[in-house]
Each structure stands twice: as C-alpha cells, then as structure tokens.
Design an enzyme around this catalytic site. Sequence first.
Site, PDB file in Angstrom:
ATOM      1  N   PRO A  14     -13.742 -12.113 -13.971  1.00  0.00           N
ATOM      2  CA  PRO A  14     -14.406 -13.408 -13.938  1.00  0.00           C
ATOM      3  C   PRO A  14     -13.473 -14.597 -14.163  1.00  0.00           C
ATOM      4  O   PRO A  14     -12.492 -14.504 -14.897  1.00  0.00           O
ATOM      5  CB  PRO A  14     -15.413 -13.308 -15.092  1.00  0.00           C
ATOM      6  CG  PRO A  14     -14.810 -12.327 -16.025  1.00  0.00           C
ATOM      7  CD  PRO A  14     -14.118 -11.312 -15.146  1.00  0.00           C
ATOM      8  N   ASN A  15     -13.841 -15.670 -13.493  1.00  0.00           N
ATOM      9  CA  ASN A  15     -13.193 -16.987 -13.622  1.00  0.00           C
ATOM     10  C   ASN A  15     -11.812 -17.063 -12.979  1.00  0.00           C
ATOM     11  O   ASN A  15     -11.233 -18.157 -12.878  1.00  0.00           O
ATOM     12  CB  ASN A  15     -13.114 -17.432 -15.102  1.00  0.00           C
ATOM     13  CG  ASN A  15     -14.487 -17.504 -15.728  1.00  0.00           C
ATOM     14  OD1 ASN A  15     -15.395 -18.075 -15.141  1.00  0.00           O
ATOM     15  ND2 ASN A  15     -14.671 -16.889 -16.883  1.00  0.00           N
ATOM     16  N   ARG A  17      -7.786 -24.178 -13.103  1.00  0.00           N
ATOM     17  CA  ARG A  17      -8.265 -23.718 -14.400  1.00  0.00           C
ATOM     18  C   ARG A  17      -7.116 -23.722 -15.413  1.00  0.00           C
ATOM     19  O   ARG A  17      -6.183 -22.933 -15.296  1.00  0.00           O
ATOM     20  CB  ARG A  17      -8.803 -22.287 -14.247  1.00  0.00           C
ATOM     21  CG  ARG A  17      -9.246 -21.663 -15.552  1.00  0.00           C
ATOM     22  CD  ARG A  17      -9.557 -20.184 -15.398  1.00  0.00           C
ATOM     23  NE  ARG A  17      -9.923 -19.626 -16.682  1.00  0.00           N
ATOM     24  CZ  ARG A  17      -9.950 -18.330 -16.965  1.00  0.00           C
ATOM     25  NH1 ARG A  17      -9.679 -17.451 -16.031  1.00  0.00           N
ATOM     26  NH2 ARG A  17     -10.274 -17.921 -18.177  1.00  0.00           N
ATOM     27  N   TYR A  23      -2.447 -20.997 -17.202  1.00  0.00           N
ATOM     28  CA  TYR A  23      -2.459 -20.130 -16.018  1.00  0.00           C
ATOM     29  C   TYR A  23      -1.602 -20.641 -14.869  1.00  0.00           C
ATOM     30  O   TYR A  23      -1.498 -19.958 -13.847  1.00  0.00           O
ATOM     31  CB  TYR A  23      -3.910 -19.937 -15.546  1.00  0.00           C
ATOM     32  CG  TYR A  23      -4.796 -19.361 -16.626  1.00  0.00           C
ATOM     33  CD1 TYR A  23      -4.494 -18.125 -17.195  1.00  0.00           C
ATOM     34  CD2 TYR A  23      -5.914 -20.045 -17.104  1.00  0.00           C
ATOM     35  CE1 TYR A  23      -5.282 -17.589 -18.201  1.00  0.00           C
ATOM     36  CE2 TYR A  23      -6.714 -19.515 -18.101  1.00  0.00           C
ATOM     37  CZ  TYR A  23      -6.382 -18.293 -18.650  1.00  0.00           C
ATOM     38  OH  TYR A  23      -7.161 -17.760 -19.648  1.00  0.00           O
ATOM     39  N   ASN A  33      -6.420  -7.441 -13.351  1.00  0.00           N
ATOM     40  CA  ASN A  33      -6.542  -8.540 -14.302  1.00  0.00           C
ATOM     41  C   ASN A  33      -8.039  -8.711 -14.522  1.00  0.00           C
ATOM     42  O   ASN A  33      -8.739  -9.279 -13.681  1.00  0.00           O
ATOM     43  CB  ASN A  33      -5.924  -9.828 -13.777  1.00  0.00           C
ATOM     44  CG  ASN A  33      -5.991 -10.943 -14.814  1.00  0.00           C
ATOM     45  OD1 ASN A  33      -6.745 -10.839 -15.784  1.00  0.00           O
ATOM     46  ND2 ASN A  33      -5.233 -12.002 -14.604  1.00  0.00           N
ATOM     47  N   ALA A  55     -11.716 -12.100 -18.997  1.00  0.00           N
ATOM     48  CA  ALA A  55     -12.288 -11.959 -20.343  1.00  0.00           C
ATOM     49  C   ALA A  55     -12.906 -10.579 -20.585  1.00  0.00           C
ATOM     50  O   ALA A  55     -13.061 -10.176 -21.746  1.00  0.00           O
ATOM     51  CB  ALA A  55     -13.330 -13.053 -20.575  1.00  0.00           C
ATOM     52  N   GLU A  58      -2.337  -3.003 -16.128  1.00  0.00           N
ATOM     53  CA  GLU A  58      -3.065  -4.202 -16.557  1.00  0.00           C
ATOM     54  C   GLU A  58      -2.119  -5.394 -16.407  1.00  0.00           C
ATOM     55  O   GLU A  58      -0.940  -5.292 -16.753  1.00  0.00           O
ATOM     56  CB  GLU A  58      -3.453  -3.995 -18.025  1.00  0.00           C
ATOM     57  CG  GLU A  58      -4.164  -5.141 -18.672  1.00  0.00           C
ATOM     58  CD  GLU A  58      -4.446  -4.869 -20.161  1.00  0.00           C
ATOM     59  OE1 GLU A  58      -4.159  -3.751 -20.654  1.00  0.00           O
ATOM     60  OE2 GLU A  58      -4.934  -5.805 -20.823  1.00  0.00           O
ATOM     61  N   HIS A 104      -1.856  -9.826 -16.872  1.00  0.00           N
ATOM     62  CA  HIS A 104      -2.418 -11.121 -17.279  1.00  0.00           C
ATOM     63  C   HIS A 104      -1.405 -12.207 -16.974  1.00  0.00           C
ATOM     64  O   HIS A 104      -0.200 -12.021 -17.184  1.00  0.00           O
ATOM     65  CB  HIS A 104      -2.734 -11.145 -18.780  1.00  0.00           C
ATOM     66  CG  HIS A 104      -3.732 -10.105 -19.164  1.00  0.00           C
ATOM     67  ND1 HIS A 104      -5.073 -10.243 -18.919  1.00  0.00           N
ATOM     68  CD2 HIS A 104      -3.561  -8.888 -19.721  1.00  0.00           C
ATOM     69  CE1 HIS A 104      -5.696  -9.154 -19.318  1.00  0.00           C
ATOM     70  NE2 HIS A 104      -4.810  -8.313 -19.814  1.00  0.00           N
ATOM     71  N   ARG A 154      -2.246 -16.265 -28.036  1.00  0.00           N
ATOM     72  CA  ARG A 154      -3.356 -17.210 -27.888  1.00  0.00           C
ATOM     73  C   ARG A 154      -4.393 -16.963 -28.992  1.00  0.00           C
ATOM     74  O   ARG A 154      -4.039 -16.531 -30.082  1.00  0.00           O
ATOM     75  CB  ARG A 154      -3.946 -17.060 -26.480  1.00  0.00           C
ATOM     76  CG  ARG A 154      -2.910 -17.361 -25.377  1.00  0.00           C
ATOM     77  CD  ARG A 154      -3.519 -17.257 -24.000  1.00  0.00           C
ATOM     78  NE  ARG A 154      -4.595 -18.228 -23.821  1.00  0.00           N
ATOM     79  CZ  ARG A 154      -5.436 -18.209 -22.782  1.00  0.00           C
ATOM     80  NH1 ARG A 154      -5.328 -17.286 -21.847  1.00  0.00           N
ATOM     81  NH2 ARG A 154      -6.389 -19.121 -22.688  1.00  0.00           N
TER      82      ARG A 154
HETATM   83  C1  DQA Z   1      -6.342 -13.687 -18.498  1.00  0.00           C
HETATM   84  C2  DQA Z   1      -6.416 -13.786 -20.020  1.00  0.00           C
HETATM   85  C3  DQA Z   1      -7.839 -13.626 -20.506  1.00  0.00           C
HETATM   86  O1  DQA Z   1      -7.892 -13.768 -21.913  1.00  0.00           O
HETATM   87  C4  DQA Z   1      -8.738 -14.688 -19.898  1.00  0.00           C
HETATM   88  O2  DQA Z   1     -10.075 -14.484 -20.306  1.00  0.00           O
HETATM   89  C5  DQA Z   1      -8.625 -14.751 -18.426  1.00  0.00           C
HETATM   90  C6  DQA Z   1      -7.284 -14.664 -17.832  1.00  0.00           C
HETATM   91  C7  DQA Z   1      -4.915 -13.973 -17.984  1.00  0.00           C
HETATM   92  O3  DQA Z   1      -4.649 -13.650 -16.814  1.00  0.00           O
HETATM   93  O4  DQA Z   1      -4.094 -14.522 -18.703  1.00  0.00           O
HETATM   94  O5  DQA Z   1      -9.594 -14.942 -17.711  1.00  0.00           O
HETATM   95  O6  DQA Z   1      -6.680 -12.364 -18.106  1.00  0.00           O
END
Ligand code: DQA
Length: 149
Positions: free
Chosen positions: A10-11, A18, A23, A75, A78, A99, A101, A108
């Site tokens: 998500p997002n 964003r 990011y 990725n 959240a 994984e 990110h 953070r």
């Molecule tokens: C994320 C880190 C997560 O904590 C966050 O909720 C994201 C992006 C990253 O790519 O740094 O949506 O996965």
Amino acid sequence: MARILLLHGPNLSQLGSRDPAQYGLATLDDVVAAARTEAEADGAELEHLQTEHEGVLLERLHAARGDGTDAVVINAGAWTHTSYALHDALELLTTPKVEVHLSNIHAREAFRSTSVIAPVCDGAIAGFGIDGYPLAVRAALALLRRRSA
Ligand code: DQA
C-alpha cells in the site's frame, strides 16, 4: 529464463510525491524499471504488481506457488510491520524471497523497525532508495543460482 515477481504493497503507488525526504523522487514506474533493467541484464524476466488490497497480494503469492515464479522481491509497505497473513503466505512459498525498502526502516519510528515478514524472507535491503531494487534483484538471482548449483 528466471522469472522474478516484484510486489509492492500500500501507498507505494504514490512514490514520486510521497514524503520525498524518506522515499526520494523516483516514481513507482522508475523503481520497477530499475528492477526490470537489472533482471533483464541477467537474462531474467520481471513481473510487477502493486496493490492497496492485502487479499490481492496474498492471492498473488498463493498463485506464485505453482505458476513458475522463481523468486520474489517484495516491498510490502506498512504491511511489513503488521501483517501476519503476509508472513504466513510468504512462509508457504519456497522460492527465494528478498524484502526491500526504500527508507532505512531501522532509523525511523519504532514501529517500523519490526518486520513481521523478515523471518520468512532470505534477507532484506533497506535504506538505499531506488538503488536498493537492482541490489534486491541481484540478491534474488544469486540465491536462485546458489540453490540450483
Ligand atoms: C517502506 C517503509 C514502510 O515503513 C512504509 O510503511 C512504506 C514504505 C519503504 O520502502 O521504505 O510504505 O516499505
């Protein structure tokens, strides 16, 4: 030809606008292109899925158990920190799993430093922005090679 499945939660559709401090300015298309370029340079192919719906991600992972997917790069956004369902779906999948990110989740808010999927992935790359994606693809292909050696 190795088949890599790149998954985004998500997002992450909002990358580019964003929270650039965390990011960067790369869009999701940019990130996918960086991963695909690395995969194709190694003779592999890359499929991508981004979703805001947890069940869609779970169903894609279930399908990956029998559709010729050789490795997964994920990725989970959240859901990384919250989803035991995602943990369980990844646990079922026996391919290499990496994984990734964009941000350094360990530098953070406290809730981000726990990844509930980390125990069922082979490893994680975090904190290198878009540059982490080619690294994650390389790690997935290296794991694949090691398994088939
Ligand atoms: C994320 C880190 C997560 O904590 C966050 O909720 C994201 C992006 C990253 O790519 O740094 O949506 O996965």
